[in-house]
Write a protein that holds these residues in place. Sequence first.
Motif, PDB file in Angstrom:
ATOM      1  N   GLN A   1      13.394  -3.827   3.406  1.00 41.68           N
ATOM      2  CA  GLN A   1      13.168  -5.188   2.927  1.00 41.68           C
ATOM      3  C   GLN A   1      13.346  -5.350   1.424  1.00 41.68           C
ATOM      4  OE1 GLN A   1       9.231  -6.109   4.427  1.00 41.68           O
ATOM      5  NE2 GLN A   1      10.009  -6.687   6.443  1.00 41.68           N
ATOM      6  N   HIS A   2      13.067  -4.289   0.655  1.00 39.60           N
ATOM      7  CA  HIS A   2      13.048  -4.437  -0.804  1.00 39.60           C
ATOM      8  C   HIS A   2      13.859  -3.363  -1.525  1.00 39.60           C
ATOM      9  CE1 HIS A   2       9.925  -7.380  -0.042  1.00 39.60           C
ATOM     10  NE2 HIS A   2       9.163  -6.472   0.529  1.00 39.60           N
ATOM     11  N   GLY A   3      14.764  -2.718  -0.809  1.00 44.30           N
ATOM     12  CA  GLY A   3      15.495  -1.596  -1.397  1.00 44.30           C
ATOM     13  C   GLY A   3      16.178  -1.917  -2.710  1.00 44.30           C
ATOM     14  N   ASP A   4      16.743  -3.113  -2.818  1.00 47.40           N
ATOM     15  CA  ASP A   4      17.473  -3.467  -4.042  1.00 47.40           C
ATOM     16  C   ASP A   4      16.552  -3.678  -5.232  1.00 47.40           C
ATOM     17  OD1 ASP A   4      19.799  -3.316  -2.603  1.00 47.40           O
ATOM     18  OD2 ASP A   4      20.025  -5.480  -2.336  1.00 47.40           O
ATOM     19  N   ARG A   5      15.242  -3.721  -4.981  1.00 46.67           N
ATOM     20  CA  ARG A   5      14.294  -3.893  -6.082  1.00 46.67           C
ATOM     21  C   ARG A   5      13.495  -2.614  -6.331  1.00 46.67           C
ATOM     22  NH1 ARG A   5      13.505  -9.607  -6.010  1.00 46.67           N
ATOM     23  NH2 ARG A   5      12.070  -9.517  -7.778  1.00 46.67           N
ATOM     24  N   ILE A   6      13.879  -1.531  -5.665  1.00 44.44           N
ATOM     25  CA  ILE A   6      13.239  -0.241  -5.930  1.00 44.44           C
ATOM     26  C   ILE A   6      13.975   0.414  -7.100  1.00 44.44           C
ATOM     27  CG2 ILE A   6      12.844   2.096  -5.044  1.00 44.44           C
ATOM     28  CD1 ILE A   6      12.468   0.858  -2.266  1.00 44.44           C
ATOM     29  N   HIS A   7      13.253   0.703  -8.189  1.00 47.38           N
ATOM     30  CA  HIS A   7      13.879   1.219  -9.404  1.00 47.38           C
ATOM     31  C   HIS A   7      13.485   2.652  -9.747  1.00 47.38           C
ATOM     32  CE1 HIS A   7      15.340  -2.768  -9.798  1.00 47.38           C
ATOM     33  NE2 HIS A   7      14.288  -3.293 -10.404  1.00 47.38           N
ATOM     34  N   PHE A   8      12.447   3.174  -9.098  1.00 49.87           N
ATOM     35  CA  PHE A   8      11.929   4.495  -9.456  1.00 49.87           C
ATOM     36  C   PHE A   8      11.212   5.042  -8.230  1.00 49.87           C
ATOM     37  CE2 PHE A   8       8.641   6.822 -12.343  1.00 49.87           C
ATOM     38  CZ  PHE A   8       9.359   8.001 -12.275  1.00 49.87           C
ATOM     39  N   LEU A   9      11.341   6.357  -8.008  1.00 45.72           N
ATOM     40  CA  LEU A   9      10.778   6.984  -6.817  1.00 45.72           C
ATOM     41  C   LEU A   9       9.721   8.016  -7.179  1.00 45.72           C
ATOM     42  CD1 LEU A   9      14.173   7.739  -5.002  1.00 45.72           C
ATOM     43  CD2 LEU A   9      12.713   5.724  -4.672  1.00 45.72           C
ATOM     44  N   HIS A  10       8.530   7.870  -6.588  1.00 39.92           N
ATOM     45  CA  HIS A  10       7.500   8.909  -6.608  1.00 39.92           C
ATOM     46  C   HIS A  10       7.404   9.430  -5.184  1.00 39.92           C
ATOM     47  CE1 HIS A  10       4.920   7.453 -10.296  1.00 39.92           C
ATOM     48  NE2 HIS A  10       6.187   7.700 -10.610  1.00 39.92           N
ATOM     49  N   LEU A  11       7.791  10.662  -4.949  1.00 41.71           N
ATOM     50  CA  LEU A  11       7.778  11.186  -3.589  1.00 41.71           C
ATOM     51  C   LEU A  11       6.680  12.232  -3.428  1.00 41.71           C
ATOM     52  CD1 LEU A  11      11.597  11.465  -2.809  1.00 41.71           C
ATOM     53  CD2 LEU A  11      10.046   9.539  -2.425  1.00 41.71           C
ATOM     54  N   ARG A  12       5.699  11.909  -2.602  1.00 43.68           N
ATOM     55  CA  ARG A  12       4.655  12.854  -2.205  1.00 43.68           C
ATOM     56  C   ARG A  12       4.111  12.416  -0.857  1.00 43.68           C
ATOM     57  NH1 ARG A  12      -0.547  10.631  -3.383  1.00 43.68           N
ATOM     58  NH2 ARG A  12      -0.511   8.991  -4.973  1.00 43.68           N
ATOM     59  N   ASN A  13       3.239  13.220  -0.284  1.00 46.25           N
ATOM     60  CA  ASN A  13       2.749  12.947   1.054  1.00 46.25           C
ATOM     61  C   ASN A  13       1.225  12.986   1.090  1.00 46.25           C
ATOM     62  OD1 ASN A  13       3.076  12.385   3.843  1.00 46.25           O
ATOM     63  ND2 ASN A  13       4.825  13.778   3.945  1.00 46.25           N
ATOM     64  N   VAL A  14       0.659  12.398   2.128  1.00 44.19           N
ATOM     65  CA  VAL A  14      -0.785  12.367   2.294  1.00 44.19           C
ATOM     66  C   VAL A  14      -1.157  12.615   3.759  1.00 44.19           C
ATOM     67  CG1 VAL A  14      -1.239  10.795   0.367  1.00 44.19           C
ATOM     68  CG2 VAL A  14      -0.760   9.856   2.634  1.00 44.19           C
ATOM     69  N   LYS A  15      -2.372  13.085   3.952  1.00 43.08           N
ATOM     70  CA  LYS A  15      -2.972  13.172   5.284  1.00 43.08           C
ATOM     71  C   LYS A  15      -4.210  12.290   5.270  1.00 43.08           C
ATOM     72  CE  LYS A  15      -2.237  15.576   8.392  1.00 43.08           C
ATOM     73  NZ  LYS A  15      -1.459  15.359   9.654  1.00 43.08           N
ATOM     74  N   ARG A  16      -4.216  11.309   6.169  1.00 38.84           N
ATOM     75  CA  ARG A  16      -5.350  10.391   6.257  1.00 38.84           C
ATOM     76  C   ARG A  16      -6.356  10.910   7.283  1.00 38.84           C
ATOM     77  NH1 ARG A  16      -0.740   7.115   6.370  1.00 38.84           N
ATOM     78  NH2 ARG A  16      -0.943   6.913   8.636  1.00 38.84           N
ATOM     79  N   GLU A  17      -7.626  10.825   6.932  1.00 42.87           N
ATOM     80  CA  GLU A  17      -8.672  11.326   7.814  1.00 42.87           C
ATOM     81  C   GLU A  17      -9.852  10.350   7.817  1.00 42.87           C
ATOM     82  OE1 GLU A  17      -9.743  15.007   6.047  1.00 42.87           O
ATOM     83  OE2 GLU A  17      -7.728  15.871   6.182  1.00 42.87           O
ATOM     84  N   ASP A  18     -10.283   9.936   8.979  1.00 43.71           N
ATOM     85  CA  ASP A  18     -11.524   9.156   9.118  1.00 43.71           C
ATOM     86  C   ASP A  18     -11.593   7.955   8.173  1.00 43.71           C
ATOM     87  OD1 ASP A  18     -12.366  11.025  10.995  1.00 43.71           O
ATOM     88  OD2 ASP A  18     -13.253  12.306   9.455  1.00 43.71           O
ATOM     89  N   GLY A  19     -10.750   6.995   8.401  1.00 38.22           N
ATOM     90  CA  GLY A  19     -10.815   5.774   7.601  1.00 38.22           C
ATOM     91  C   GLY A  19     -10.225   5.936   6.220  1.00 38.22           C
ATOM     92  N   LYS A  20     -11.054   5.848   5.179  1.00 36.03           N
ATOM     93  CA  LYS A  20     -10.542   5.865   3.805  1.00 36.03           C
ATOM     94  C   LYS A  20     -10.672   7.233   3.149  1.00 36.03           C
ATOM     95  CE  LYS A  20     -11.344   0.953   2.953  1.00 36.03           C
ATOM     96  NZ  LYS A  20     -12.145  -0.046   2.233  1.00 36.03           N
ATOM     97  N   ARG A  21     -10.625   8.265   3.937  1.00 35.56           N
ATOM     98  CA  ARG A  21     -10.578   9.622   3.373  1.00 35.56           C
ATOM     99  C   ARG A  21      -9.148  10.121   3.504  1.00 35.56           C
ATOM    100  NH1 ARG A  21     -11.459  15.310   4.484  1.00 35.56           N
ATOM    101  NH2 ARG A  21     -12.979  16.189   3.014  1.00 35.56           N
ATOM    102  N   PHE A  22      -8.564  10.506   2.390  1.00 30.68           N
ATOM    103  CA  PHE A  22      -7.206  11.050   2.451  1.00 30.68           C
ATOM    104  C   PHE A  22      -7.064  12.167   1.425  1.00 30.68           C
ATOM    105  CE2 PHE A  22      -6.961   7.564  -0.644  1.00 30.68           C
ATOM    106  CZ  PHE A  22      -6.269   8.151  -1.703  1.00 30.68           C
ATOM    107  N   ARG A  23      -6.196  13.093   1.729  1.00 32.07           N
ATOM    108  CA  ARG A  23      -5.898  14.178   0.801  1.00 32.07           C
ATOM    109  C   ARG A  23      -4.396  14.265   0.620  1.00 32.07           C
ATOM    110  NH1 ARG A  23      -4.060  18.495   3.875  1.00 32.07           N
ATOM    111  NH2 ARG A  23      -4.657  18.433   6.081  1.00 32.07           N
ATOM    112  N   GLU A  24      -3.997  14.728  -0.535  1.00 34.27           N
ATOM    113  CA  GLU A  24      -2.579  14.918  -0.790  1.00 34.27           C
ATOM    114  C   GLU A  24      -2.125  16.194  -0.094  1.00 34.27           C
ATOM    115  OE1 GLU A  24      -1.659  14.394  -4.904  1.00 34.27           O
ATOM    116  OE2 GLU A  24      -2.741  12.497  -5.013  1.00 34.27           O
ATOM    117  N   SER A  25      -1.016  16.100   0.624  1.00 40.73           N
ATOM    118  CA  SER A  25      -0.546  17.200   1.464  1.00 40.73           C
ATOM    119  C   SER A  25       0.771  17.744   0.929  1.00 40.73           C
ATOM    120  CB  SER A  25      -0.372  16.713   2.905  1.00 40.73           C
ATOM    121  OG  SER A  25       0.608  15.683   2.970  1.00 40.73           O
ATOM    122  N   GLU A  26       1.323  18.721   1.645  1.00 35.46           N
ATOM    123  CA  GLU A  26       2.647  19.217   1.279  1.00 35.46           C
ATOM    124  C   GLU A  26       3.643  18.068   1.322  1.00 35.46           C
ATOM    125  OE1 GLU A  26       3.074  23.694   2.810  1.00 35.46           O
ATOM    126  OE2 GLU A  26       2.527  22.278   4.385  1.00 35.46           O
TER     127      GLU A  26
END
Length: 390
Positions: free
Chosen positions: A289-314
Motif C-alpha cells: 500500500q505504501h511502498g513508494d513512500r518507504i524511504h529507509f529500512l530497519h529490519l529486525r524480528n520479534v516474538k510476541r508472547e501473552d499480549g503485550k510482552r515481546f522480545r527481539e528475536s533472531e
Amino acid sequence: MQQTMRWYGPNDGVSLRDIRECGVSGIVTALHQIPVGEVWKVEEIQERQEIIRKERMEWSVVESLPVHEDIKRHGGEYQQYISNYKKSLENLAQCDIKVVAYNFMPILDWVRTDHAHINVDGTKALLFDEVAFIFFDVYLLKRPGAENDYTQEQLDEAKTYGDSLDHLEKEKLFKNVLLGLPGSDESFTPEKILELLEAYKGIDDRTLRKNLIHFLSEVAPLAEELGIKLAIHPDDPPFSVLGLPRVVSTEKDIADILSAVSVTANGLCYCTGSLGAWPSNDLVRIIDQHGDRIHFLHLRNVKREDGKRFRESEHLNGDNPMEEIIEKLLLLMSKNKTSLPMRPDHGFLHSFEAKEKYPGYSLIGRLKGLAELRGLELGIGYKLNQHHKA
C-alpha cells in the motif's frame, strides 16, 4: 538494498573501522552532541562527513534529526523550532545528505523493561514486559493517576511481580525504562519525567496527530524541494506508555499521515520490529500500500508472547515473515529502479563482547543479522531473476 550500520559518533564503543570491516558502505548517524531543536550547521555536518570518509564510507542516512517537544505539543517556542528544523534540512541538503529519519514519540524514543533478557543459547536480547512496565509506572515512578489506566487484575499482577524483585532489580528496571535519548549517556530522572508528563496533559492521540500534520505541512514541502526524503519511525512500542498518545503505531496511522501531506518526501521508516510488535499490523500489506513512500529500512524480528510482552528475536526467526518482506522489497526496488538504505536493526549481545554501550547495538549481533539478511536478499534475488528469465 544499500547496506548500512548505525554509528553513534566518536563516543560509540564500536568504531567506524569495526563497521567498515562488516562490509557496509553507508553510515547511519546523527549529531547527538547538538541539543534538540538547535540548528545543525554546515560546518558540523561536514566535520562528521569527513570523519566517516576517512574510513572510506559515506554518511547515508541521518538518524535522527530529533523533533523538539514544543513541536509535538504545539506550544512554547514551537514555531522557532520548526524554523530551525527547516534550516537543518537545508544544511543537510547542501552537504548532499538526502534521507532523514525522525520520530514523533512524546518524551521517550523507545521503551524496554529488560535490556539483557537471556536467550536459550546464552545471548542477550531486548524485551518489553507489560507486567513489569505497569509495576514501574504505578509503584516505582508513581505517575499520578497511573492506576486508572489499568484493570485491577493488571495492578494485582504487577504488584505480585514487583514483590518478587529485590532492591537492585527494581533499580535496574527503573533505569531500563528511563534510558535517555539514543546516543545519550544520561538517563531521565523521575522528577524530569513527571515534569514532562505534566506538559502533555490534555494532549490525546487526535491532538498529537494534528500537531504532527502541522509540522509535516511546514517541513515536507521544503524537503521535497531540497530532494530530501523524510522517514518517520513507528512508535516503539506501538501502544501507549505512561498514558502518552501514540500516532504512528498502526496501518491506519501510517495511511492517515501519508495521505494528510501527500508529497513523496513525507515517507516512512519501515521498521519491521516496531510495526511487528502489534499483531494486527500486516507488514507485507504495508509495502503493497505504501511502498513508494518507504524511504529507509530497519529490519529486525520479534516474538510476541501473552499480549503485550515481546522480545527481539533472531532476524530470520520470529513472528515477522522476513522472507515475504524481503521479496516484496526487492520487487518494489526493481520496479522503482532504486536501492533503499537498510540497516540490520539491533542484535543479540554475545558473550564475546561482554557488554554494549548502547543496548541493541552490539557489533557481533548486528553483523550476524546483516549476514543473514544479506544471504536472504541474495537468495531471493536469484530466485526472482530465474523466474524472470523463464
